[in-house]
Design an enzyme around this catalytic site. Structure first.
Site, PDB file in Angstrom:
ATOM      1  N   LYS A 141     -29.120 -70.401   4.526  1.00 24.09           N
ATOM      2  CA  LYS A 141     -29.995 -71.548   4.797  1.00 24.09           C
ATOM      3  C   LYS A 141     -29.123 -72.632   5.398  1.00 24.09           C
ATOM      4  CE  LYS A 141     -33.337 -74.613   4.605  1.00 24.09           C
ATOM      5  NZ  LYS A 141     -34.492 -74.517   5.547  1.00 24.09           N
ATOM      6  N   CYS A 161     -34.145 -78.437  13.590  1.00 27.81           N
ATOM      7  CA  CYS A 161     -34.864 -78.589  12.330  1.00 27.81           C
ATOM      8  C   CYS A 161     -36.067 -79.484  12.602  1.00 27.81           C
ATOM      9  CB  CYS A 161     -33.975 -79.247  11.280  1.00 27.81           C
ATOM     10  SG  CYS A 161     -34.951 -79.706   9.851  1.00 27.81           S
ATOM     11  N   GLY A 178     -37.839 -63.468   9.959  1.00 24.97           N
ATOM     12  CA  GLY A 178     -38.178 -64.584   9.079  1.00 24.97           C
ATOM     13  C   GLY A 178     -39.410 -64.292   8.250  1.00 24.97           C
ATOM     14  N   THR A 179     -40.574 -64.677   8.764  1.00 20.96           N
ATOM     15  CA  THR A 179     -41.820 -64.566   8.003  1.00 20.96           C
ATOM     16  C   THR A 179     -42.032 -63.171   7.412  1.00 20.96           C
ATOM     17  OG1 THR A 179     -42.821 -66.310   9.357  1.00 20.96           O
ATOM     18  CG2 THR A 179     -44.321 -64.863   8.153  1.00 20.96           C
TER      19      THR A 179
HETATM   20  O1  LIG Z   1     -38.099 -77.435   7.014  1.00 23.83           O
HETATM   21  C1  LIG Z   1     -37.058 -76.719   7.071  1.00 23.83           C
HETATM   22  O2  LIG Z   1     -36.166 -76.650   6.193  1.00 23.83           O
HETATM   23  C2  LIG Z   1     -36.930 -75.905   8.328  1.00 23.83           C
HETATM   24  N1  LIG Z   1     -38.023 -75.208   8.717  1.00 23.83           N
HETATM   25  C3  LIG Z   1     -38.031 -74.490   9.893  1.00 23.83           C
HETATM   26  O3  LIG Z   1     -39.044 -73.850  10.255  1.00 23.83           O
HETATM   27  N2  LIG Z   1     -36.918 -74.483  10.665  1.00 23.83           N
HETATM   28  C4  LIG Z   1     -35.784 -75.145  10.329  1.00 23.83           C
HETATM   29  O4  LIG Z   1     -34.789 -75.100  11.095  1.00 23.83           O
HETATM   30  C5  LIG Z   1     -35.782 -75.883   9.103  1.00 23.83           C
HETATM   31 CL1  LIG Z   1     -34.335 -76.735   8.624  1.00 23.83          CL
END
Ligand SMILES: O=C(O)c1[nH]c(=O)[nH]c(=O)c1Cl
Length: 311
Positions: free
Chosen positions: A44, A130, A271-272
């Protein structure tokens, strides 16, 4: 048949891994990915200090993907540096990815100094996209800032480093970003991060489904595959060939991985679908990709990587 790949100067026995943010918050999740068929893991995005992130619910799964406004919850960069430094000892020669993100250039440089001062021997993924920190602009859409960050970063950091980019939707933006990125010794570009500020509604209650930002959040999953493939291929077409591409976005099957590689990706991140299925997904994805390669007579991903045909 091999799904092996080479990225950022390291060899991996598979071309798939987790996407930052998914299955990578703590040691339990990172070890679960480590012990799966994934080639490696990325953490993360770590910040200088640990963060609780946004109020919940902040993640929601829909029929075609997900929406999230996590707000960068993480255990802090030192946690991830400690974990990976120890993991490197347990798995000598394995290359791991550390995602980091600062809230300004000074923080980015401070994060990289911590990496330099640590035993970390892997690849840094600088998250420029982000989307869910209220009050902060999406760095990846501020081209001058991206240029300034990369100039400062590569003045001080000389080990393998890639950037995680948001999706772009205009050909001129692909041109402008590629022109900036080609100026720097990047190991790779990772496209795409979630499509920012989508909205999902529960019709029964006539309500949004996540608490932060009045329900606005980054979209992932099946919804984003066409955009992800376009970003992967647009940068593949434009970047000099020593900047590789990690393809992220909309991967649910071996076919989706095949398409990302056809567009030019050397590694893919899930991801998802990983959130939905868990790390066992990498066994299914590997089998499905191998079956497609066997059917088509390909023995390695280099046989078809980037070889998308036009009409
Ligand atoms: O809200 C988040 O933590 C987040 N959520 C995302 O979909 N991509 C990112 O790079 C990040 Cl850092």
């Amino acid at each position: 048949i091999s799904t092996a790949t080479t990225l950022a100067g390291s060899n991996f026995d598979n071309c798939m891994m987790n996407a930052s943010g998914v299955y990578c918050m703590d040691s339990d999740e990172l070890l679960a990915v480590e012990n799966s068929k994934a080639a490696t893991f990325v953490t993360k995005s770590g910040t200088l200090q640990p963060r609780k992130g946004n109020p919940e619910p902040r993640y929601f799964e829909t029929e075609f993907g997900s929406i999230n406004s996590m707000g960068l919850p993480n255990n802090g960069v030192d946690y991830y540096l400690d974990f990976v430094s120890q993991d490197q000892i347990n798995h000598p020669g394995k290359t791991y990815f550390l995602s980091i993100t600062g809230f300004n250039l000074a923080e980015d440089l401070e994060l990289l100094q911590k990496v330099t001062d640590s035993d970390f021997a892997g690849v840094v993924e600088l998250n420029l996209s982000c989307p869910n920190v209220p009050g902060k602009p999406q760095t990846g859409y501020d081209f001058e800032t991206v240029d300034a960050i990369l100039k400062a970063v590569f003045d001080v950091y000389h080990k393998p480093l890639g950037v995680k980019l948001p999706p772009y939707f205009d050909i001129i933006h692909f041109d402008q970003m590629a022109e900036i990125l080609n100026k720097y010794p990047l190991s790779y570009v990772n496209s795409i991060n979630s499509i920012g500020n989508g909205l999902y509604i529960n019709d029964d209650t006539e309500t949004v489904v996540i608490k932060p930002k009045q329900g606005f959040g980054g979209i992932g999953g099946e919804y984003v595959k066409p955009t992800a493939l376009a970003n992967v291929h647009a940068f593949y077409q434009r970047l000099n060939k020593d900047i590789q591409i990690i393809g992220t976005g909309g991967i649910q099957t071996g076919k989706d991985i095949f398409e990302h590689i056809l567009c030019g990706a050397s590694m893919v991140q899930v991801g998802t679908a990983l959130m939905v299925e868990g790390p066992v997904i990498f066994e299914r994805l590997t089998a499905e990709l191998e079956a497609i390669m066997a059917e088509k007579g390909y023995s390695s991903i280099e046989d078809f990587r980037g070889k998308l045909n036009y009409l």
